[in-house]
Enzyme design. Structure first.
Site, mmCIF file in Angstrom:
data_model
loop_
_atom_site.group_PDB
_atom_site.id
_atom_site.type_symbol
_atom_site.label_atom_id
_atom_site.label_comp_id
_atom_site.label_asym_id
_atom_site.label_seq_id
_atom_site.Cartn_x
_atom_site.Cartn_y
_atom_site.Cartn_z
ATOM 1 N N TRP B 325 46.787 40.201 41.288
ATOM 2 C CA TRP B 325 48.152 39.703 41.098
ATOM 3 C C TRP B 325 48.133 38.204 40.765
ATOM 4 O O TRP B 325 48.955 37.720 39.994
ATOM 5 C CB TRP B 325 48.973 39.938 42.379
ATOM 6 C CG TRP B 325 50.347 39.363 42.300
ATOM 7 C CD1 TRP B 325 51.458 39.942 41.768
ATOM 8 C CD2 TRP B 325 50.769 38.074 42.781
ATOM 9 N NE1 TRP B 325 52.537 39.101 41.878
ATOM 10 C CE2 TRP B 325 52.132 37.948 42.498
ATOM 11 C CE3 TRP B 325 50.121 37.019 43.422
ATOM 12 C CZ2 TRP B 325 52.860 36.820 42.833
ATOM 13 C CZ3 TRP B 325 50.847 35.887 43.755
ATOM 14 C CH2 TRP B 325 52.203 35.791 43.455
ATOM 15 N N HIS B 326 47.166 37.490 41.339
ATOM 16 C CA HIS B 326 47.135 36.044 41.118
ATOM 17 C C HIS B 326 46.725 35.674 39.699
ATOM 18 O O HIS B 326 47.011 34.557 39.240
ATOM 19 C CB HIS B 326 46.188 35.374 42.119
ATOM 20 C CG HIS B 326 46.791 35.247 43.483
ATOM 21 N ND1 HIS B 326 46.728 36.252 44.416
ATOM 22 C CD2 HIS B 326 47.484 34.239 44.063
ATOM 23 C CE1 HIS B 326 47.342 35.862 45.508
ATOM 24 N NE2 HIS B 326 47.818 34.651 45.331
ATOM 25 N N GLY B 327 46.019 36.562 39.017
ATOM 26 C CA GLY B 327 45.642 36.217 37.650
ATOM 27 C C GLY B 327 44.734 37.266 37.043
ATOM 28 O O GLY B 327 44.078 38.026 37.762
#
Lengths: 332, 501
Positions: B325-327
């Site tokens: 989700w962060h990248g």
């Protein structure tokens, strides 16, 4: 505690904090060191030329890249010598337009050195915009007291001022305590630094300025420049408002020079295909002479881009200016 | 528009407050709420006006999907929910993961892939997750927001729009209703200012002063230059503190800004470096994301309902997806997998050796054990940050190698100024020992608890066993002073790390 008194005390605290930061002292050397991010940096050199180099500054050129790329101070000195004049020349240009920056440099120079002749750049049209880097070099009071009318950067300069002051204060203290070396100290290049023959960027790379364009390409560049030039937006009667910033700082430079008994001459640095006479000059004709090398640089092969001559063009302009300066009484 | 920027602080915020409270003064409470919605849209449009279309489309899409699924019954309602969630995930996938997925598939197939020019709209991860949660909540409660303006405000309210906290409609709806009905409590404004200034100071005075050290070390490692042992550790610790104060500062600023408009946002950050286990760390770091992952991913995956092994599997998958989700990048995959492994190991340890993870009787021994646990947690979190920050897996590997063994001395060793060490010491002391913002201000997101800054005299409030920032004239002056110092630092603004997600 009620909300309104709370907010007022908060505001007092904030104002006191900002005012205190404006008063923080710093080493001006670091201020000039801070403006080294352009492709043709000169601010660090200007400071050292003015304050640490003992060689005299008889003739100082002040302007933008146009003057920086067209006047070769070493060649000019040699030309003057040939013409019987011994004078040390410094080309104190800073890239990007904005006469307020020229005022900053003129002030720094005239308050520290005796200069016989100040040569100020004049372009074909008056500019409206302030220099984007004024906040980095100007004295605190000059930022605070800058004209607010039609000065697009006034408020952004103003709000950034406390930060600049605090930043420079801590840099100064760190330097004093030998905690940090400034992030970059370029070696001093000696009394003559020009970008007329070549540009040396901070990474040490040398970019020769020998290129030129075909006539068709130069004509296309000229048309593009004409397209990008904004004609006066306000009626003639309101010109003073529209061009207030440039006129204000030009007058201040002239007043400053007068106060320091320094003669002033304007140097027209035309762009390719620009008018034969600089339009703004008529406003200052009674205060300073004009050197106009326009006719010398009409050949398209002398141009590096639409606004700057190449090394061949710079040689022509330098030689022309030398002959114009040689006859001036201030240098005799 | 960054919270830590002149346009925001000098134009957007004063103007929005002026219109909001101006309308409220004339009794136009509903209009004041609408003005906040419009301001939030304008705030978003300032970044990139064309992305506003994506945000608005997403809002309208989810508003009507929620209405549809509430009206429908049985499997039809579930189908609408699935379509709605897939729609949201599709948008997120396209903007955030398409190039990553396609390039990896192409590489696996030995085909050349030219990346598409896809620019991720800012905040898309946050507003997508917020709205997925909303759809699921509507499905469960059979109730949706009837008012599009309220819904638009819920999704787009500017303090949380770009980087969270991820909010739930159930938390916001009563507050929006109250805004339409009641006047705003001035105490919230005082507390909001205080919290905002604390957050701003954390960001610009602490986080931004740690950036240079972290950047130099990580950039060098990403370019293949192995820093020395001490430099590598200094760079990684700098980054651990930078992201701590960057995100903590952002969360405080978001809460403070919302309070200025009479809204309480959930607490998102609770001194995570004081955690004594990785499980506790995730209850304190990005709390709303952890809750979201638990509620909408871990539990739907089966949670702990199918035995211990499946529970551990679900935890691992949840953390892995949390990392992604962060990248879109292998470094984030590894970071998520690392945290998944940590938590799984923590759970196994709790099961196999409950004494080691539980309370100890002897108080001196207990303190030592607690300290050891805290240090171990800090160590593994710090090591994981290497993957989070490095641009490449190779860069992370280089840095970890340097941290483990120290690299061979290079001809041009990286030197980090003493000022950086000063900020590291200050940051460490604050992160590990100072009370956090909600402790200092007594902020709570619980609507049933009143919010009041303490009224005790400044000195006794600041130097008590549990220090607090009181609402006294001295403290107001100090707060103004702290704002001035922070404001001055904005002359070279820096973006928030979480704005990239």
């Amino acid at each position: 505690m009620r909300l309104l008194p709370y907010l007022l005390i908060l505001l007092v605290g904030c104002t006191a904090g900002l005012a205190a930061m404006l008063a923080l002292p710093h080493d001006k050397f670091l201020r000039y060191q801070g403006l080294n991010d352009s492709t043709a940096p000169t601010a660090y050199w200007i400071y050292e030329r003015i304050h640490t180099d003992p060689s005299p500054i008889d003739v100082a050129f002040i302007g933008t890249s146009r003057i920086g790329l067209s006047m070769h101070s070493g060649r000019l000195e040699a030309d003057l010598r040939r013409l019987g004049v011994s004078a040390k020349v410094a080309n104190l240009h800073i890239v990007k337009t904005g006469v307020n920056m020229q005022y900053v440099v003129a002030k720094e120079l005239l308050e520290a050195r005796h200069v016989k002749l100040l040569v100020i750049e004049m372009t074909e049209w008056e500019d409206r915009k302030p220099h984007p880097d004024f906040i980095f070099l100007a004295d605190t009071w000059d930022v605070l007291a800058a004209p607010a009318i039609v000065n697009l950067n006034y408020f952004s300069d103003l709000v950034r001022l406390p930060g600049r002051q605090a930043d420079l204060f801590f840099q100064t203290q760190r330097r004093r305590l030998r905690l940090d070396a400034p992030s970059f100290v370029p070696p001093y290049e000696g009394p003559n630094l020009d970008h007329a023959e070549f540009i040396q960027t901070l990474d040490g790379r040398r970019h020769e300025r020998l290129e030129s364009y075909t006539q068709a390409e130069m004509d296309a560049l000229r048309k593009e420049q004409e397209r990008l030039t904004t004609p006066p937006l306000l009626p003639t009667s309101l010109n003073e408002i529209e061009f207030h910033l440039t006129r204000y700082y030009t007058r201040r430079i002239l007043d400053l020079a007068k106060a320091h008994h320094t003669s002033v001459v304007f140097l027209y640095t035309p762009r390719y295909g620009g008018p034969a006479q600089p339009i703004p000059y008529q406003r200052y004709a009674n205060r300073a002479d004009l050197i106009n090398p326009w006719a010398q640089v009409q050949d398209y092969a002398l141009w590096w881009d639409g606004s700057h001559v190449n090394w061949e063009g710079a040689k022509r302009m330098t030689d022309f200016v030398a002959s114009a300066l040689a006859s001036r009484k201030e240098l005799r | 528009m960054l919270f830590n920027s002149y346009p925001f602080l000098l134009v957007f915020l004063p103007l929005t407050l002026l219109v909001f409270y101006g309308l409220r003064r004339f009794g136009w409470l509903g209009a004041s709420v609408a003005s906040l919605t419009l301001a939030s849209i304008a705030f978003y449009a300032y970044w990139k006006p064309q992305d506003t279309f994506i945000l608005l489309s997403s809002i309208v899409f989810n508003f009507f999907v929620a209405k549809g699924l509430v009206r429908a019954v049985g499997s039809r309602s579930r189908l609408i929910l699935v379509l709605g969630v897939c729609g949201n995930l599709g948008v997120l996938f396209y903007f955030k993961y398409f190039n990553f997925a396609a390039s990896n598939i192409a590489a696996a197939c030995g085909v050349e892939y030219i990346a598409r020019a896809i620019v991720m709209p800012i905040g898309v991860s946050f507003f997508t997750f917020t709205q997925i949660a909303y759809l699921v909540d509507c499905f469960r409660s059979r109730n949706s927001e009837p008012n599009l303006v309220n819904y638009g405000l819920f999704v787009s309210i500017f303090p949380h729009l770009i980087a969270g906290p991820i909010i739930h409609h159930a938390q916001m709806r009563p507050q929006f209703d109250s805004l339409r009905r009641d006047s705003t409590d001035p105490e919230l404004i005082k507390m909001g200012i205080m919290i905002f200034v604390i957050g701003l100071a954390k960001k610009v005075l602490l986080a931004d002063n740690l950036v240079a050290g972290a950047d130099r070390v990580f950039n060098a490692a990403d370019q293949g230059a192995a820093p020395g042992f001490a430099t590598a550790w200094t760079g990684v610790i700098s980054y651990s503190l930078q992201i701590y104060f960057d995100f903590s500062g952002y969360c405080d600023m978001a809460i403070g800004l919302a309070l200025l408009f009479g809204i309480r946002l959930p607490i998102n950050f609770d001194s995570p470096y004081k955690s004594r286990s990785i499980i506790e760390f995730w209850r304190r770091w990005h709390i709303t994301l952890s809750s979201w992952l638990r509620e909408y991913l871990y539990i739907p995956l089966g949670g702990n309902r199918h035995g211990e092994l499946m529970r551990l599997r679900n935890i691992f998958i949840t953390m892995l997806l949390g990392g992604i989700w962060h990248g879109a990048g292998w470094t984030f995959v590894i970071w998520g997998a690392l945290h998944g492994s940590y938590i799984v190991a923590n759970h196994i340890l709790r099961l196999r050796a409950p004494r080691a993870t539980g309370q100890t009787q002897n108080s001196k021994q207990a303190r030592l054990v607690a300290l050891a646990k805290q240090l171990l947690t800090l160590l593994i979190v710090t090591l994981a940050w290497v993957f989070f920050r490095a641009k490449t897996v190779a860069g992370a590997g280089t840095l970890l190698y340097s941290m483990a063994t120290g690299a061979a001395p290079s001809a041009n060793p990286l030197t980090l100024g003493p000022t950086l060490y000063f900020w590291i010491i200050v940051g460490t002391l604050i992160a590990l020992f100072a009370p956090n913002t909600q402790q200092l201000t007594r902020y709570t997101a619980n609507l049933s608890e009143p919010l009041r800054l303490a009224s005790t005299p400044t000195l006794s409030a600041l130097f008590s066993r549990t220090p607090v920032f009181p609402a006294t004239p001295t403290m107001a002056f100090l707060c103004g002073l702290m704002f001035a110092v922070s404001f001055a630092q904005l002359w070279r603004p820096a973006i928030f790390i979480y704005f990239n997600f």
